[in-house]
Design an enzyme around this catalytic site. Structure first.
Site, PDB file in Angstrom:
ATOM      1  N   ASP A   1      -5.944   2.217  -5.354  1.00 42.41           N
ATOM      2  CA  ASP A   1      -7.244   1.481  -4.965  1.00 42.41           C
ATOM      3  C   ASP A   1      -7.321   2.068  -3.460  1.00 42.41           C
ATOM      4  OD1 ASP A   1      -4.619   0.092  -4.150  1.00 42.41           O
ATOM      5  OD2 ASP A   1      -5.656  -1.697  -3.729  1.00 42.41           O
TER       6      ASP A   1
ATOM      7  N   GLU B   1      -2.475  -2.402  -3.713  1.00 37.93           N
ATOM      8  CA  GLU B   1      -1.580  -2.356  -2.710  1.00 37.93           C
ATOM      9  C   GLU B   1      -2.291  -2.812  -1.502  1.00 37.93           C
ATOM     10  OE1 GLU B   1      -0.065  -0.483   1.132  1.00 37.93           O
ATOM     11  OE2 GLU B   1      -1.931  -0.130   0.008  1.00 37.93           O
TER      12      GLU B   1
HETATM   13  C1  LIG Z   1       7.097   7.072  18.288  1.00 32.56           C
HETATM   14  C2  LIG Z   1       6.793   6.840  16.932  1.00 32.56           C
HETATM   15  C3  LIG Z   1       5.359   6.815  16.688  1.00 32.56           C
HETATM   16  C4  LIG Z   1       5.049   6.029  15.474  1.00 32.56           C
HETATM   17  C5  LIG Z   1       3.791   6.615  15.159  1.00 32.56           C
HETATM   18  C6  LIG Z   1       3.264   5.876  13.871  1.00 32.56           C
HETATM   19  C7  LIG Z   1       2.414   6.385  13.063  1.00 32.56           C
HETATM   20  C8  LIG Z   1       2.127   5.870  11.851  1.00 32.56           C
HETATM   21  C9  LIG Z   1       1.337   6.827  10.978  1.00 32.56           C
HETATM   22  C10 LIG Z   1       0.653   6.529  10.094  1.00 32.56           C
HETATM   23  C11 LIG Z   1       0.422   5.027   9.691  1.00 32.56           C
HETATM   24  C12 LIG Z   1      -0.151   5.143   8.278  1.00 32.56           C
HETATM   25  C13 LIG Z   1      -0.314   3.760   7.882  1.00 32.56           C
HETATM   26  C14 LIG Z   1      -0.618   3.929   6.663  1.00 32.56           C
HETATM   27  C15 LIG Z   1      -0.837   2.514   6.083  1.00 32.56           C
HETATM   28  C16 LIG Z   1      -1.173   2.438   4.487  1.00 32.56           C
HETATM   29  C17 LIG Z   1      -0.634   0.993   4.083  1.00 32.56           C
HETATM   30  C18 LIG Z   1      -1.598  -0.028   4.609  1.00 32.56           C
HETATM   31  O1  LIG Z   1      -2.823   0.116   4.842  1.00 32.56           O
HETATM   32  N1  LIG Z   1      -1.171  -1.171   4.421  1.00 32.56           N
HETATM   33  C19 LIG Z   1      -2.183  -2.402   4.356  1.00 32.56           C
HETATM   34  C20 LIG Z   1      -2.375  -3.133   3.199  1.00 32.56           C
HETATM   35  C21 LIG Z   1      -0.943  -3.698   2.622  1.00 32.56           C
HETATM   36  C22 LIG Z   1      -0.039  -3.050   1.911  1.00 32.56           C
HETATM   37  N2  LIG Z   1       0.986  -4.007   1.559  1.00 32.56           N
HETATM   38  C23 LIG Z   1       0.598  -5.305   2.470  1.00 32.56           C
HETATM   39  C24 LIG Z   1       1.136  -6.559   2.400  1.00 32.56           C
HETATM   40  C25 LIG Z   1       0.834  -7.332   2.897  1.00 32.56           C
HETATM   41  C26 LIG Z   1      -0.524  -7.377   3.819  1.00 32.56           C
HETATM   42  C27 LIG Z   1      -1.035  -6.098   3.729  1.00 32.56           C
HETATM   43  C28 LIG Z   1      -0.707  -5.240   2.899  1.00 32.56           C
HETATM   44  C29 LIG Z   1      -1.568  -3.018   5.662  1.00 32.56           C
HETATM   45  O2  LIG Z   1      -0.438  -2.821   6.033  1.00 32.56           O
HETATM   46  O3  LIG Z   1      -2.360  -4.026   6.115  1.00 32.56           O
END
Ligand SMILES: CCCCCCCC/C=C\CCCCCCCC(=O)N[C@@H](Cc1c[nH]c2ccccc12)C(=O)O
Length: 816
Positions: free
Chosen positions: A437, A501
């Site tokens: 998704d 997800e």
């Molecule tokens: C010195 C270090 C520096 C660090 C830098 C960090 C960089 C990070 C780089 C990339 C981050 C990528 C983030 C991708 C996120 C993908 C996952 C996502 O979007 N999750 C959502 C939805 C979600 C998933 N599981 C749950 C559980 C409960 C609530 C929401 C979600 C999110 O986290 O909101």
């Protein structure tokens, strides 16, 4: 005496400074880089998978079929209208919006607002393609040969399709066409001479003609072919008939508009209390010329009955009678409204009338539908569990899907679990995960349309490109390639693709993990999405950093509410609910949770990276024992680095007020915290209460998750080494270094903590600082080169993990 003491103090201080400086210098120049295990992967190396046009095309295709996860919840009419606005923005893009609007009691006619919304939704449906959840139910029904029990009473309402573009096959038609011929007794000869020549027969579609079927539907559908003749009592009517709309025949369903290419399914739901069984009949047809011509259609009518004998008999009789009538009056058929679709509809309605069954209509269009159930409150429940996915995995990756080494299971209707069977059961299995998704696209100002998968300057634009389809398709591409080249794994591995997800994975990943647990499976390691190869993101490091999330922040979503008496705006109290809440919010924002930098896996990030840093940074980062406060402060400046030093606070929603001259009696806000691994949900709430310090603000927990355990990033740990080595094999030639880190957002991995201690989060995406905002934001994209790298990354992971163990590593690096 005084002067003597001062002198002593100064000398001591100078001595301390000298020692500290010496220690800092020694440390700065003695920290060694971590060992690079694997040679970089060059293009000539055997096994390099080149991204040819077809591969890119397969990926592009996947991006055109989006399943958007909406936050489940109860929405009022206004909110629903906002959603509707968004849906409208999708018109004319080849996007499938999969959602269900569910509400239970019957709609009250006097509820004007509700009716208005429903009417608008109906209008809107005329322009949008939907993915059907009901299709899958149909397939499941046919497969199981028994009734589908529904939790709630629902009516299925169809959508219409604009035939002009994006022609997609209707899988119901394929399903049902396969049934034709099982019962030659009932084949009335309806009119044949008036059919328009433009009307082509809806014939059985071959697998090749069904490239875009949803994988989850295809799986059961193709399996069903052998079973269905034995389990079903099929009534087949193949006829050429005339059509008009059938709106008056549909009960419980709002009116339909004329359609252009549609197939229909009708079902009867028994109203007998303990016998909720379904009878499903279907008509598939393709309408011919419009505009003044006779509306001819070639229709295949098919009816499968449930185990409810009375109902089955009943429908067979009525259907036969109807069709015979149609046949005998073929020339007049359009006048008498005997049409391909409404014959079955009227049949079902007659059966319903006399036998107390409740008709349910599913009018489908190619790949279709939304399920809209009308309710009596001004509220709709948006149920995201009914998503469908329009990628052509089965056809695009034939070797994977035909291999005897691979088994595929559909979990919770829409998620997928692949098992790739290894030959050596002594080797502990591992797992690769991704999700199907995506999040919605609220903005319309992208550089390229978000669902068209256009390539611009070497980048494929589209929602899902980095979150998370490059993983899903990267894995499938790599596995297809390997199996085609006779790869026979020794180590069993699993591939799990969750379908929800983006809304916390409560149905998909949760159920996959549950299933694996019930099978007693324990994994060596699991790899899911995560940070990526970051260039210019981490201060002081000029080399790209392959950052692997070894832990994941927890979260708590809080609702803050303030209620006051409200009243006339001409005589306000000193404080309003809005003012009180705003103050609480301001306090939270101006009092961030304290830095806990260095107490979680972010410490490992700098231990790994310090040796690679430019001099001033190297000195500081190599001596965190001294420079902690400084580093913590610097990292707090940017949102991306701030996210790893503390529990963050984000105020994400604020609702209050009704009218300009009414004092809002109620104000509420949503605050979303991401919790650093060294804190707990309770710590966060206690902190917030202390900061807000106002009992009028009621705080309730909406959802929470403690931070996840830290997986080992010791160089002897198999999973860590697999991930690290594979990153270096693909991106090593850029001088990439690998470091453990903290995942600031959440993933599906929280569902897998019971089946493995070693969870790593890494997305094979090459990211510059400005790319971070593409996650869930505008202009999400991936370069074609990066996609190729993603495929090769998974190729290496699978190859490396198949070894019993990696070559011994000599360890460098130390605590800072
Ligand atoms: C010195 C270090 C520096 C660090 C830098 C960090 C960089 C990070 C780089 C990339 C981050 C990528 C983030 C991708 C996120 C993908 C996952 C996502 O979007 N999750 C959502 C939805 C979600 C998933 N599981 C749950 C559980 C409960 C609530 C929401 C979600 C999110 O986290 O909101």
């Amino acid at each position: 005496m005084g002067a003597e003491v001062i002198k002593q103090v100064v000398y001591t201080a100078m001595f301390v400074v000298l020692v500290v400086t010496a220690a800092v210098i020694v440390r700065t120049f003695t920290v060694k880089p971590r060992t690079i295990l694997a040679p970089p992967c060059t293009e000539d190396e055997s096994g390099f998978i080149r991204a040819d046009k077809e591969m890119i095309n397969r990926f592009q295709t996947s991006l055109k079929f989006e399943t958007i996860s909406w936050e489940p919840g109860v929405y009022n009419v206004e909110e629903l209208l906002n959603i509707q606005e968004f849906i409208k923005s999708l018109v004319n893009v080849p996007t499938f919006l999969a959602y269900n609007l569910i509400n239970l009691p019957p709609l009250k006619k006097e509820n004007v607002d509700c009716l208005r919304v429903i009417q608008e939704l109906e209008d809107m449906k005329a322009q949008i393609k939907y993915v059907s959840s009901s299709q899958l139910e149909l397939v499941n029904f046919v497969k199981s040969g028994k009734a589908i029990k529904r939790v709630s009473e629902t009516s299925f309402v169809s959508s219409q399709t604009d035939t002009a573009h994006h022609e997609l096959p209707d899988f119901t038609s394929d399903l049902l066409d396969d049934n034709l011929g099982h019962n030659p007794d009932i084949t009335p000869d309806c009119a044949t001479d008036d059919a328009d020549s433009n009307t082509s027969l809806v014939s059985t579609m071959s697998e090749e003609e069904l490239p875009y079927l949803t994988s989850n539907a295809v799986g059961p559908m193709l399996n069903v072919a052998q079973e269905r003749s034995s389990v079903l009592n099929t009534v087949k009517v193949k006829s050429r008939v005339f059509t008009r709309t059938d709106k008056h025949l549909l009960r419980d369903v709002p009116k339909h508009k004329p359609y252009s290419y549609t197939s229909y399914s009708y079902a009867l739901q028994s109203q007998r209390e303990h016998n909720q069984e379904y009878l499903i009949g279907s008509v598939v047809g393709k309408k011919g010329l419009q505009h003044g011509h006779k509306h001819s259609v070639n229709a295949n009518i098919s009816c499968q009955s449930t185990t409810d004998i009375q109902c089955r008999e009943s429908i067979n009789v009525v259907l036969t009678a109807q069709m015979n009538k149609a046949a005998s009056t073929s020339k007049e058929v359009s006048k008498m409204n005997c049409t391909g679709s409404n014959v079955l509809a009227s049949t079902i309605n007659s059966v319903a009338d006399k036998d107390n069954y409740r008709p349910i209509a599913i009018k489908s269009s190619k790949i279709l539908v939304t399920t809209l159930v009308l309710l009596d409150r001004l509220q709709f429940q948006l149920d995201t569990s009914s998503n469908q996915f329009g990628f052509k995995s089965k056809h695009a990756y034939p070797t994977v899907h035909k291999s005897p080494l691979v088994s595929v299971e559909v979990i919770a209707n829409y998620s997928l679990l692949y098992t790739v069977h290894g030959s050596n059961s002594a080797l502990k299995p591992y797992m690769l995960t991704g999700h199907l998704d995506v999040v919605p696209v609220p903005e319309d100002d992208w550089d390229a349309p978000p669902f068209a998968a256009e390539i611009k300057n070497g980048f494929i634009y589209g929602r899902g490109t980095i979150d998370d389809k490059h993983i899903v398709f990267g894995i499938l591409e790599a596995l297809e390639f390997l199996l085609k080249h006779d790869f026979k794994p020794e180590r069993t591995f699993y591939i799990g693709f969750g379908h929800d997800e983006e809304v916390a994975g409560e149905h998909g990943a949760f159920r996959i993990a549950e299933l694996l647990t019930s099978r007693g499976i324990h994994l060596d390691f699991l790899l899911d999405e995560g940070p990526g190869v970051l260039s210019g993101v981490i201060p002081g490091v000029s080399k790209p950093v392959g950052l692997v999330g070894c832990s994941e922040k927890g979260f708590v979503t809080l609702k803050l509410e303030v209620s006051t008496s409200g009243g006339h705006s001409s005589m306000p109290e000193k404080e309003s609910s809005i003012g009180i809440l705003a103050q609480a919010i301001t306090r939270l924002e101006t009092n961030p949770h304290p830095s806990v930098f260095g107490t979680g896996p972010e410490k490992g990030t700098f231990e790994h990276l310090a040796p690679e840093m430019n001099l001033p940074y190297k000195m500081v980062m190599s001596n965190l024992w001294l420079f902690y406060p400084l580093v913590s402060r610097v990292l707090s400046w940017k949102p991306s680095t701030n996210s790893i030093v503390r529990t963050t606070t984000a105020v994400t929603q604020f609702n209050a007020g009704i009218k300009p001259n009414i004092i809002a009696p109620h104000a509420e806000a949503i605050v979303n915290h991401r919790i650093h691994p060294s804190e707990t949900v309770q710590d966060v709430i206690d902190f917030d209460k202390k900061v807000i310090n106002d009992d009028r603000v009621k705080i309730t927990i909406i959802q929470s998750q403690e931070p996840l355990p830290v997986s080992s990033y010791d160089d002897d740990v198999f999973g860590w080494q697999i991930v690290k080595t594979s990153i270096l094999q693909v991106w090593g030639h850029y001088g990439t270094v690998v470091a453990p880190g903290l995942m600031p957002a959440n993933t599906d991995t929280r569902h897998y903590t019971e089946i493995t201690e070693n969870i790593y989060r890494f997305s094979p995406s090459f990211m510059l600082p400005e790319d971070l905002s593409r996650f869930h934001g505008r202009n999400e994209r991936i370069s074609t080169k990066n996609y190729e790298e993603a495929v090769n990354f998974f190729y290496h992971v699978i190859k490396n993990a198949d070894k019993a163990k990696l070559e011994p590593v000599h360890k460098h690096g130390e605590e800072l």
